[in-house]
Motif scaffolding. Structure first.
Motif, short mmCIF file in Angstrom:
data_model
loop_
_atom_site.label_atom_id
_atom_site.label_comp_id
_atom_site.label_asym_id
_atom_site.label_seq_id
_atom_site.Cartn_x
_atom_site.Cartn_y
_atom_site.Cartn_z
N PHE A 1 0.76 -1.26 -0.01
CA PHE A 1 -0.04 -0.09 -0.08
C PHE A 1 0.92 1.26 -0.02
O PHE A 1 0.16 2.37 0.08
N GLY A 2 2.32 0.99 0.26
CA GLY A 2 3.06 2.42 0.00
C GLY A 2 3.31 3.03 1.58
O GLY A 2 3.18 2.56 2.60
N ARG A 3 4.11 4.14 1.39
CA ARG A 3 4.74 4.28 2.38
C ARG A 3 3.89 5.11 3.67
O ARG A 3 3.93 4.59 4.88
N ARG A 4 2.89 5.69 3.04
CA ARG A 4 1.96 6.47 4.08
C ARG A 4 1.10 5.33 4.90
O ARG A 4 0.83 5.59 5.98
N ALA A 5 0.58 4.25 4.01
CA ALA A 5 -0.17 3.45 5.03
C ALA A 5 0.60 2.85 5.94
O ALA A 5 0.31 2.10 6.95
N SER A 6 2.00 2.48 5.61
CA SER A 6 3.08 1.60 6.32
C SER A 6 2.95 2.59 7.95
O SER A 6 3.20 1.99 8.80
N ALA B 1 11.82 -1.88 10.61
CA ALA B 1 11.21 -2.47 9.68
C ALA B 1 10.44 -1.57 8.71
O ALA B 1 10.66 -1.76 7.35
N VAL B 2 10.13 -0.20 8.88
CA VAL B 2 9.72 0.66 7.89
C VAL B 2 10.75 1.19 6.98
O VAL B 2 10.66 1.18 5.66
N SER B 3 12.05 1.38 7.58
CA SER B 3 13.31 1.73 6.95
C SER B 3 13.79 0.71 6.02
O SER B 3 14.28 0.76 4.85
N MET B 4 13.57 -0.61 6.49
CA MET B 4 14.25 -1.65 5.84
C MET B 4 13.25 -1.79 4.44
O MET B 4 13.52 -2.22 3.42
N ALA B 5 11.92 -1.83 4.70
CA ALA B 5 11.04 -1.71 3.56
C ALA B 5 11.09 -0.80 2.32
O ALA B 5 11.24 -0.72 1.42
N ALA B 6 11.52 0.44 3.07
CA ALA B 6 11.80 1.60 1.88
C ALA B 6 13.05 1.17 1.38
O ALA B 6 13.12 1.57 0.10
N VAL B 7 14.22 0.82 2.14
CA VAL B 7 15.30 0.58 1.07
C VAL B 7 15.04 -0.65 0.01
O VAL B 7 15.54 -0.67 -0.86
N ALA B 8 14.33 -1.61 0.69
CA ALA B 8 13.97 -2.66 -0.40
C ALA B 8 13.37 -2.29 -1.62
O ALA B 8 13.43 -2.72 -2.54
N THR B 9 12.28 -1.26 -1.11
CA THR B 9 11.45 -1.02 -2.44
C THR B 9 12.15 0.05 -3.40
O THR B 9 12.08 -0.40 -4.48
N GLY B 10 13.07 0.75 -2.84
CA GLY B 10 13.84 1.60 -3.65
C GLY B 10 14.78 0.64 -4.46
O GLY B 10 15.24 0.99 -5.75
N GLU B 11 15.31 -0.43 -4.05
CA GLU B 11 16.30 -1.20 -4.51
C GLU B 11 15.34 -2.09 -5.81
O GLU B 11 16.12 -2.07 -7.02
#
Length: 419
Positions: free
Chosen positions: A124-129, A171-181
């Motif tokens: 759902f993206g960053r905001r929902a997270s 967890a949110v930071s790791m998800a952001a990094v994984a999504t960017g990668e």
């Protein structure tokens, strides 16, 4: 053979680019394994062993989480993870988290809730997270406020809250990094696909350019053979016929005809050598004025009489336009001698600041057909027109039956320019 992309590759590539990022499977698997190990270990060595039913429920709940992740991974590979289905998976996962936590005597199962914002980030993206992460932190804080008296003064409770908050942030930071990668990888793959498609197109274009260059060179050689060798061979034939005719009546005229035939044969050989040197990019400098004077001198010794007038200087003109004018003069003189039965031919050449104009006028039979014409049949004139079009020049012919023919050729100062 050139490599081209399959027609289905572009829709598939676009579908892959539109697909949302996939969650990192090993993160949740590691947490599930840690929670399972801690719960079973606590049940074995703890002072307060759990009821077997509760332990079984705990193990089944963790196994269900593994199965849910596996099903979600297959679904993501198939192109899913959108809309209401993704929300249903998230709700089911949270329900299993509560079930596992209710059956866990060790109390470590609350760490599973950091996966809520982690998995929501991909679906759902960053905001929902961020919203769900704040909700998890608020839920744990509310539980302490309702179930634990004096929790704000309990070091263990405060430590649990801080560690849980830190886990949510990580967890949110790791998800952001994984999504960017993943997005960077997709962008790189898209660029690679575009480069491959461009490379295939460039190979096709190069092959077409090579084919066109070969055809253009073949046409140029054909024109050169006709315009140069053809002219000289015709001149040789005419002079030899003249020598044969005047051999008994006028020996001097026959000798002049034979000499002119020899000159034409020598010029034909020079043209062959010049064409070979041009192919090797070793062509000698070409002087149109000198070449025309030499051509007229050997053509005008008998009927038709040829006069030459030159105005201006050829300095600064490219070799190709000058060669085209020379070929035009050759073609016009050959036609005047062989077909028009002309008595007199005038060759006029004018060098201008931007273009040069050659005019060849004869008093022969003229071309068939009424009125002025913009061209005439014949391989020579057609080839000459093609040569001039490549240079940006123009050919104009005026002729009437019994009134002679006037051929005017204009070429630009440089190859490919306008007149």
């Amino acid at each position: 053979m050139t490599a081209t992309a399959h027609p289905l590759d572009v829709p598939r590539a676009r579908a892959a680019e539109d697909r949302p990022p996939r969650p990192v499977p090993w993160v949740s698997s590691v947490l599930y394994a840690a929670v399972l190990f801690a719960g079973v270990y606590y049940d074995i060595v703890g002072d307060d062993p759990q009821h077997p039913v509760r332990t079984a429920g705990f193990v089944i709940g963790v196994a269900a989480l593994f199965a849910l992740d596996a099903a979600e991974a297959r679904w993501c590979r198939a192109g899913g993870r959108r809309g209401a289905v993704a929300a249903a998976v998230l709700v089911l996962r949270v329900g299993l988290f509560f079930a596992v936590a209710a059956c866990d005597g060790a109390g470590l199962s609350r760490v599973l809730f950091v996966l809520v914002p982690f998995t929501a980030y991909f679906a759902f993206g960053r905001r929902a997270s961020l919203v769900l992460g704040a909700g998890c932190a608020g839920a744990l804080l509310g539980w302490y406020a309702l179930a634990v008296d004096g929790w704000y003064a309990d070091a263990e409770a405060i430590s649990d809250l801080l560690m849980f908050g830190l886990g949510l942030v990580l967890a949110v930071s790791m998800a952001a990094v994984a999504t960017g990668e993943q997005e960077a990888r997709r962008s790189l793959e898209s660029t690679v696909r575009e480069l491959r498609a461009s490379h295939g197109q460039l190979r096709e274009y190069a092959a077409r350019v090579a084919e066109l260059s070969t055809a253009q060179e073949r046409n140029r050689l054909a024109r050169d053979i006709h315009d140069s060798l053809g002219h000289h061979l015709i001149a040789i034939a005419v002079q030899l016929e003249k020598a044969d005719t005047f051999r008994a009546r006028d020996a001097a005229a026959a000798d002049r005809a034979v000499a002119d035939a020899r000159w034409s044969a020598a010029r034909a050989l020079d043209e062959v050598r010049r064409s070979v040197r041009a192919l090797r990019e070793e062509a000698d400098p070409f002087s149109l004025s000198a070449a025309l004077a030499d051509l007229v001198r050997h053509t005008g010794t008998d009927r038709p009489r040829v006069t030459l007038a030159i105005a201006g200087a050829e300095t600064g003109y490219d070799a190709d336009p000058l060669t085209a004018l020379y070929r035009a003069a050759q073609e016009a003189l050959t036609n005047a001698r062989r077909h028009a039965d002309a008595r007199h031919v005038t060759v006029s050449l004018e060098y201008g600041a931007a273009a040069a104009r050659l005019t060849v006028a004869d008093d022969g039979r003229g071309l068939p057909g009424p009125g002025a014409t913009g061209g005439a049949p014949g391989v020579g004139l057609l080839g000459l027109r093609e040569r001039l079009q490549l240079l940006g020049g123009a050919l104009h012919i005026e002729s009437e039956a019994g009134e002679g023919t006037t051929l005017t050729v204009t070429v630009p100062r440089t190859s490919g320019g306008g007149p």
